[in-house]
Write a protein that holds these residues in place. Sequence first.
Motif, PDB file in Angstrom:
ATOM      1  N   SER A 160     -47.044   8.649 -28.715  1.00 40.55           N
ATOM      2  CA  SER A 160     -47.209  10.110 -28.743  1.00 40.55           C
ATOM      3  C   SER A 160     -48.666  10.550 -28.578  1.00 40.55           C
ATOM      4  O   SER A 160     -49.063  11.595 -29.079  1.00 40.55           O
ATOM      5  CB  SER A 160     -46.648  10.683 -30.052  1.00 40.55           C
ATOM      6  N   CYS A 161     -49.442   9.758 -27.826  1.00 37.89           N
ATOM      7  CA  CYS A 161     -50.875  10.060 -27.732  1.00 37.89           C
ATOM      8  C   CYS A 161     -51.203  11.056 -26.641  1.00 37.89           C
ATOM      9  O   CYS A 161     -52.152  11.828 -26.763  1.00 37.89           O
ATOM     10  CB  CYS A 161     -51.670   8.772 -27.490  1.00 37.89           C
ATOM     11  N   CYS A 162     -50.440  11.031 -25.550  1.00 37.98           N
ATOM     12  CA  CYS A 162     -50.874  11.740 -24.342  1.00 37.98           C
ATOM     13  C   CYS A 162     -49.690  12.485 -23.730  1.00 37.98           C
ATOM     14  O   CYS A 162     -48.934  11.914 -22.937  1.00 37.98           O
ATOM     15  CB  CYS A 162     -51.442  10.748 -23.330  1.00 37.98           C
ATOM     16  N   PRO A 163     -49.530  13.754 -24.058  1.00 34.39           N
ATOM     17  CA  PRO A 163     -48.334  14.496 -23.637  1.00 34.39           C
ATOM     18  C   PRO A 163     -48.249  14.760 -22.146  1.00 34.39           C
ATOM     19  O   PRO A 163     -47.186  15.184 -21.667  1.00 34.39           O
ATOM     20  CB  PRO A 163     -48.450  15.808 -24.427  1.00 34.39           C
TER      21      PRO A 163
ATOM     22  N   VAL B 268     -49.397   8.362 -15.272  1.00 34.01           N
ATOM     23  CA  VAL B 268     -49.689   7.059 -14.671  1.00 34.01           C
ATOM     24  C   VAL B 268     -50.577   6.257 -15.620  1.00 34.01           C
ATOM     25  O   VAL B 268     -51.625   6.726 -16.056  1.00 34.01           O
ATOM     26  CB  VAL B 268     -50.414   7.220 -13.313  1.00 34.01           C
ATOM     27  N   LEU B 269     -50.136   5.035 -15.950  1.00 34.26           N
ATOM     28  CA  LEU B 269     -50.930   4.115 -16.772  1.00 34.26           C
ATOM     29  C   LEU B 269     -51.044   2.802 -16.022  1.00 34.26           C
ATOM     30  O   LEU B 269     -50.033   2.167 -15.692  1.00 34.26           O
ATOM     31  CB  LEU B 269     -50.269   3.892 -18.129  1.00 34.26           C
ATOM     32  N   ARG B 270     -52.285   2.390 -15.744  1.00 32.08           N
ATOM     33  CA  ARG B 270     -52.542   1.131 -15.046  1.00 32.08           C
ATOM     34  C   ARG B 270     -53.451   0.260 -15.911  1.00 32.08           C
ATOM     35  O   ARG B 270     -54.518   0.707 -16.340  1.00 32.08           O
ATOM     36  CB  ARG B 270     -53.192   1.376 -13.688  1.00 32.08           C
TER      37      ARG B 270
ATOM     38  N   GLY C  12     -58.520  14.915 -16.168  1.00 27.67           N
ATOM     39  CA  GLY C  12     -57.213  14.604 -15.627  1.00 27.67           C
ATOM     40  C   GLY C  12     -57.055  13.139 -15.265  1.00 27.67           C
ATOM     41  O   GLY C  12     -55.945  12.602 -15.300  1.00 27.67           O
ATOM     42  N   ASP C  13     -58.156  12.484 -14.920  1.00 29.47           N
ATOM     43  CA  ASP C  13     -58.127  11.095 -14.458  1.00 29.47           C
ATOM     44  C   ASP C  13     -59.258  10.333 -15.144  1.00 29.47           C
ATOM     45  O   ASP C  13     -60.428  10.670 -14.975  1.00 29.47           O
ATOM     46  CB  ASP C  13     -58.303  11.070 -12.935  1.00 29.47           C
ATOM     47  N   LEU C  14     -58.909   9.297 -15.920  1.00 23.57           N
ATOM     48  CA  LEU C  14     -59.908   8.516 -16.648  1.00 23.57           C
ATOM     49  C   LEU C  14     -59.777   7.047 -16.289  1.00 23.57           C
ATOM     50  O   LEU C  14     -58.695   6.465 -16.367  1.00 23.57           O
ATOM     51  CB  LEU C  14     -59.740   8.689 -18.154  1.00 23.57           C
ATOM     52  N   LYS C  15     -60.905   6.436 -15.890  1.00 22.48           N
ATOM     53  CA  LYS C  15     -60.957   5.016 -15.584  1.00 22.48           C
ATOM     54  C   LYS C  15     -61.961   4.338 -16.514  1.00 22.48           C
ATOM     55  O   LYS C  15     -63.114   4.769 -16.604  1.00 22.48           O
ATOM     56  CB  LYS C  15     -61.362   4.791 -14.130  1.00 22.48           C
ATOM     57  N   ILE C  16     -61.506   3.297 -17.195  1.00 17.73           N
ATOM     58  CA  ILE C  16     -62.376   2.491 -18.049  1.00 17.73           C
ATOM     59  C   ILE C  16     -62.469   1.112 -17.413  1.00 17.73           C
ATOM     60  O   ILE C  16     -61.445   0.429 -17.258  1.00 17.73           O
ATOM     61  CB  ILE C  16     -61.812   2.372 -19.478  1.00 17.73           C
ATOM     62  N   LYS C  17     -63.674   0.682 -17.049  1.00 16.71           N
ATOM     63  CA  LYS C  17     -63.804  -0.608 -16.380  1.00 16.71           C
ATOM     64  C   LYS C  17     -65.085  -1.316 -16.820  1.00 16.71           C
ATOM     65  O   LYS C  17     -66.084  -0.689 -17.174  1.00 16.71           O
ATOM     66  CB  LYS C  17     -63.793  -0.439 -14.861  1.00 16.71           C
ATOM     67  N   ASN C  18     -64.998  -2.646 -16.832  1.00 21.94           N
ATOM     68  CA  ASN C  18     -66.157  -3.488 -17.156  1.00 21.94           C
ATOM     69  C   ASN C  18     -66.842  -3.049 -18.445  1.00 21.94           C
ATOM     70  O   ASN C  18     -68.070  -3.006 -18.524  1.00 21.94           O
ATOM     71  CB  ASN C  18     -67.163  -3.470 -15.994  1.00 21.94           C
ATOM     72  N   SER C  19     -66.059  -2.722 -19.451  1.00 19.97           N
ATOM     73  CA  SER C  19     -66.614  -2.198 -20.695  1.00 19.97           C
ATOM     74  C   SER C  19     -66.150  -3.018 -21.889  1.00 19.97           C
ATOM     75  O   SER C  19     -65.178  -3.770 -21.817  1.00 19.97           O
ATOM     76  CB  SER C  19     -66.212  -0.728 -20.880  1.00 19.97           C
TER      77      SER C  19
ATOM     78  N   GLN D  94     -53.713  12.817 -17.061  1.00 24.09           N
ATOM     79  CA  GLN D  94     -52.529  12.472 -16.278  1.00 24.09           C
ATOM     80  C   GLN D  94     -52.564  11.030 -15.785  1.00 24.09           C
ATOM     81  O   GLN D  94     -51.508  10.422 -15.596  1.00 24.09           O
ATOM     82  CB  GLN D  94     -52.387  13.413 -15.081  1.00 24.09           C
ATOM     83  N   ASN D  95     -53.756  10.486 -15.550  1.00 23.93           N
ATOM     84  CA  ASN D  95     -53.899   9.129 -15.037  1.00 23.93           C
ATOM     85  C   ASN D  95     -54.905   8.358 -15.881  1.00 23.93           C
ATOM     86  O   ASN D  95     -56.044   8.805 -16.052  1.00 23.93           O
ATOM     87  CB  ASN D  95     -54.381   9.149 -13.581  1.00 23.93           C
TER      88      ASN D  95
END
Length: 272
Positions: free
Chosen positions: A100-103, A107-109, A57-64, A81-82
């Motif tokens: 159309s990737c994520c139905p 929230v997109l940050r 439900g919540d994915l964070k990609i950082k320092n990658s 969702q996030n």
Amino acid sequence: MIFIAMFSLTLNLLLLFLPPILCQPIEETVLLKSVVISNHSGPLNEHSLGTYFDRVGDLKIKNSNISDLSKGTLKLLSQLQNLTISDSSIQKTEDDVFSSCCPTLRVLRVTNWKDMEEEDLRGIGTLPLETLSIDHQNLTQLGEDIFRNTNLKCLSLDHNNIKYLSNAVFDDLYQLEELSISWNDLDELPRDVLAPLKRLKTLKLETDRFSKFSWVNLTYLPELTEIYLTKKQMVEVNLWGIQEKAPKLKDVYLVGNDGIVTDENEGPTIHF
């Protein structure tokens, strides 16, 4: 490296303590809620995501350093969702990776996506986004169609070196309630750029570039309740007649500058 920050896992109970009638196999379910991908180098695909990422439900990609991000990969995240991308280099395999990737994405940050360009945001109008935050990117100006067909309620465009705003850039943001365009290179705010934002409640314009602000800078904003104009270069704020433009305006924040000259009026409360 991929870290699972939070998950719930149904385990098989020890059969030793179960009565005979309940001694049946219990189906294992994994409901991943939050996943952090940190310091990862290489592709981001089905293999690297693993079996259960369709439940994230919540994915964070950082320092990658992501060498391969495709629409197909994002579509695997069918419950997402996030999504937060920060301090990372990401190479896309297609220009419209968000289309159309994520139905279910609400929230997109994006913060300091090192290779990001304006065209990387193509297709966000096909997403059910409510909050979009694009900060610390080098977007000196925004195309008129970048927010087309979106239903955003909250939009942040801070620290992007924005020098120019087209009068039509916010035309489709009829649902927007909060707008932050602080710390950019705007010498003034084009009055008509805010005209479509009839539901706007919060406006953040923190900057070192504005020396004066008056109601002339605003169009009619019937739901506006608060403005942030904080910073040291502001020397004069004239709110005479502001109630004609923003009848619900209650608070103006000028924190950090005690030297601002303000006219006496019966309008909103000014906070220093």
